[in-house]
Design an enzyme around this catalytic site. Sequence first.
Site, PDB file in Angstrom:
ATOM      1  CD  GLN A  70      -2.713   1.425   2.383  1.00 13.59           C
ATOM      2  OE1 GLN A  70      -2.192   1.789   3.434  1.00 13.59           O
ATOM      3  NE2 GLN A  70      -3.993   1.179   2.268  1.00 13.59           N
ATOM      4  CB  CYS A 100      -5.003   6.665   6.478  1.00 14.63           C
ATOM      5  SG  CYS A 100      -4.259   6.985   8.084  1.00 14.63           S
ATOM      6  CE  LYS A 139      -8.208  -0.537   4.487  1.00 15.28           C
ATOM      7  NZ  LYS A 139      -7.954   0.520   5.450  1.00 15.28           N
ATOM      8  CG  ASN A 200     -11.566  -2.954   6.656  1.00 11.94           C
ATOM      9  OD1 ASN A 200     -11.229  -1.783   6.774  1.00 11.94           O
ATOM     10  ND2 ASN A 200     -11.165  -3.891   7.489  1.00 11.94           N
ATOM     11  N   GLY A 201     -14.165  -3.672   8.328  1.00 11.44           N
ATOM     12  CA  GLY A 201     -14.674  -2.931   9.482  1.00 11.44           C
ATOM     13  C   GLY A 201     -15.373  -3.824  10.477  1.00 11.44           C
ATOM     14  CG  ASP A 202     -16.493  -2.608  13.634  1.00 14.47           C
ATOM     15  OD1 ASP A 202     -15.345  -2.215  13.943  1.00 14.47           O
ATOM     16  OD2 ASP A 202     -17.499  -1.883  13.668  1.00 14.47           O
ATOM     17  N   GLY A 224      -8.453  -6.452  10.482  1.00 18.15           N
ATOM     18  CA  GLY A 224      -7.285  -5.725  10.985  1.00 18.15           C
ATOM     19  C   GLY A 224      -7.085  -5.918  12.470  1.00 18.15           C
TER      20      GLY A 224
HETATM   21  C1  LIG Z   1      -3.028   0.723  14.272  1.00 16.20           C
HETATM   22  C2  LIG Z   1      -3.721   0.849  12.951  1.00 16.20           C
HETATM   23  C3  LIG Z   1      -2.996   1.210  11.835  1.00 16.20           C
HETATM   24  C4  LIG Z   1      -3.638   1.330  10.593  1.00 16.20           C
HETATM   25  N1  LIG Z   1      -2.885   1.639   9.496  1.00 16.20           N
HETATM   26  C5  LIG Z   1      -3.482   1.659   8.262  1.00 16.20           C
HETATM   27  C6  LIG Z   1      -2.712   1.841   7.085  1.00 16.20           C
HETATM   28  O1  LIG Z   1      -1.488   1.953   7.113  1.00 16.20           O
HETATM   29  N2  LIG Z   1      -3.385   1.895   5.899  1.00 16.20           N
HETATM   30  C7  LIG Z   1      -4.747   1.753   5.820  1.00 16.20           C
HETATM   31  O2  LIG Z   1      -5.305   1.793   4.726  1.00 16.20           O
HETATM   32  N3  LIG Z   1      -5.492   1.537   6.915  1.00 16.20           N
HETATM   33  C8  LIG Z   1      -4.886   1.472   8.124  1.00 16.20           C
HETATM   34  N4  LIG Z   1      -5.636   1.186   9.222  1.00 16.20           N
HETATM   35  C9  LIG Z   1      -7.067   0.835   9.067  1.00 16.20           C
HETATM   36  C10 LIG Z   1      -7.259  -0.665   8.893  1.00 16.20           C
HETATM   37  O3  LIG Z   1      -6.656  -1.122   7.704  1.00 16.20           O
HETATM   38  C11 LIG Z   1      -8.750  -1.030   8.852  1.00 16.20           C
HETATM   39  O4  LIG Z   1      -9.336  -0.365   7.770  1.00 16.20           O
HETATM   40  C12 LIG Z   1      -9.474  -0.641  10.127  1.00 16.20           C
HETATM   41  O5  LIG Z   1      -8.724  -0.994  11.275  1.00 16.20           O
HETATM   42  C13 LIG Z   1     -10.872  -1.294  10.201  1.00 16.20           C
HETATM   43  O6  LIG Z   1     -10.758  -2.691  10.163  1.00 16.20           O
HETATM   44  P1  LIG Z   1     -10.851  -3.597  11.513  1.00 16.20           P
HETATM   45  O7  LIG Z   1     -12.153  -3.233  12.177  1.00 16.20           O
HETATM   46  O8  LIG Z   1     -10.813  -5.006  11.015  1.00 16.20           O
HETATM   47  O9  LIG Z   1      -9.679  -3.238  12.358  1.00 16.20           O
HETATM   48  C14 LIG Z   1      -5.030   1.084  10.477  1.00 16.20           C
HETATM   49  C15 LIG Z   1      -5.745   0.725  11.618  1.00 16.20           C
HETATM   50  C16 LIG Z   1      -5.118   0.583  12.837  1.00 16.20           C
HETATM   51  C17 LIG Z   1      -5.929   0.159  14.036  1.00 16.20           C
END
Ligand SMILES: Cc1cc2nc3c(=O)[nH]c(=O)nc-3n(C[C@H](O)[C@H](O)[C@H](O)COP(=O)(O)O)c2cc1C
Length: 321
Positions: A70, A100, A139, A200-202, A224
């Site tokens: 990415q 982000c 994304k 994606n999400g939760d 994530g």
């Molecule tokens: C510590 C942390 C770092 C993250 N860094 C990135 C990143 O570098 N690029 C990105 O697109 N999303 C980043 N995200 C977002 C995650 O990719 C994801 O979209 C988000 O956590 C929701 O998914 P989840 O509920 O499965 O955690 C980050 C999230 C967290 C918690």
Amino acid sequence: MRIGGLVSDNPFVLAPMDGYTDAAMRRMCRRAGAGLCVTEMVPAQALVRGARGARALLRISEEDHPLVVQVVGNDPDTMAEAARMAEEAGADAVDVNAGCPSRRVTNGGSGAALLSDLPRLERILRAVRVAIRVPLTLKVRIGPTLDRVVLPDIARMTADCGVDAVTVHARTRAQRFSGRADWTWIARLREWATTPVIGNGDVASAGDALRMMRETGCEGVMAGRAAIGSPWLFAQMLAAWEGRPVPEAPRGPDRAARVLEHFDALVSASDGDERRAARVFRKHLARYVRGLPGALRVRRGLSSLNDRAGLVALLHEVLDG
Ligand SMILES: Cc1cc2nc3c(=O)[nH]c(=O)nc-3n(C[C@H](O)[C@H](O)[C@H](O)COP(=O)(O)O)c2cc1C
């Protein structure tokens, strides 16, 4: 799941997470069954300038495939050059970060700030598309706010710009990580887009993953936060998807062995520097022991964790490992 010419064995994708999804965490998640992994975001400008930290993110081992690299930035030419460098380093696909919400990223007009400047996002996608031969993914979040949902524009743009798949984190930029992700937006994007959609999400369990697929029709599921300290989440999702019994999270010495495996992978990726690896590993360890009796004692000992011997001692306390 098929993304352009890239085929992954299953729909489950490790999310990009800055500071977490390094080579060692990716290895753990792949071993558990992740079909596809995404790197932490690689800052395009720093990479093109030759900054050591950014270049280190492009060290890709032979086993670390299929891998999406990415890139994050806001200048089309710089993003294109960074994408080209990622491809040269062995990326199987390149992902553009337009999701982000961190101010460090959005202050420079990158990440989720691009959802408020769609013409620029389109220029970036077009520039990156012509710079690489491997698949291009994007994304996004739903939009800057709920009043300004951009997913219909994103669906059109992905078709026009030759994007091979789109991931949506079903929150707005303004929501950051608050509330619940609204998966109905994933279902709507699935209707509007012509490319595969990764939801994606939760997603925190195998049940969540299957429910997301059922409720939204998404081709891929990205997880994530729930995979931090629980790489076996991927084994659980895969088993559920294949209709097998879902394995329990490892306990006791079994879990200790996984933790040590992760640490050893990190040492190896740190050129044998145990001290550096230990510093990075502290946050992972906190998650590996979360909720276990003795977790508090481990958390208190984290700041003095400096080597493998210290880790073994801590694990012995909580996991009898
Ligand atoms: C510590 C942390 C770092 C993250 N860094 C990135 C990143 O570098 N690029 C990105 O697109 N999303 C980043 N995200 C977002 C995650 O990719 C994801 O979209 C988000 O956590 C929701 O998914 P989840 O509920 O499965 O955690 C980050 C999230 C967290 C918690």
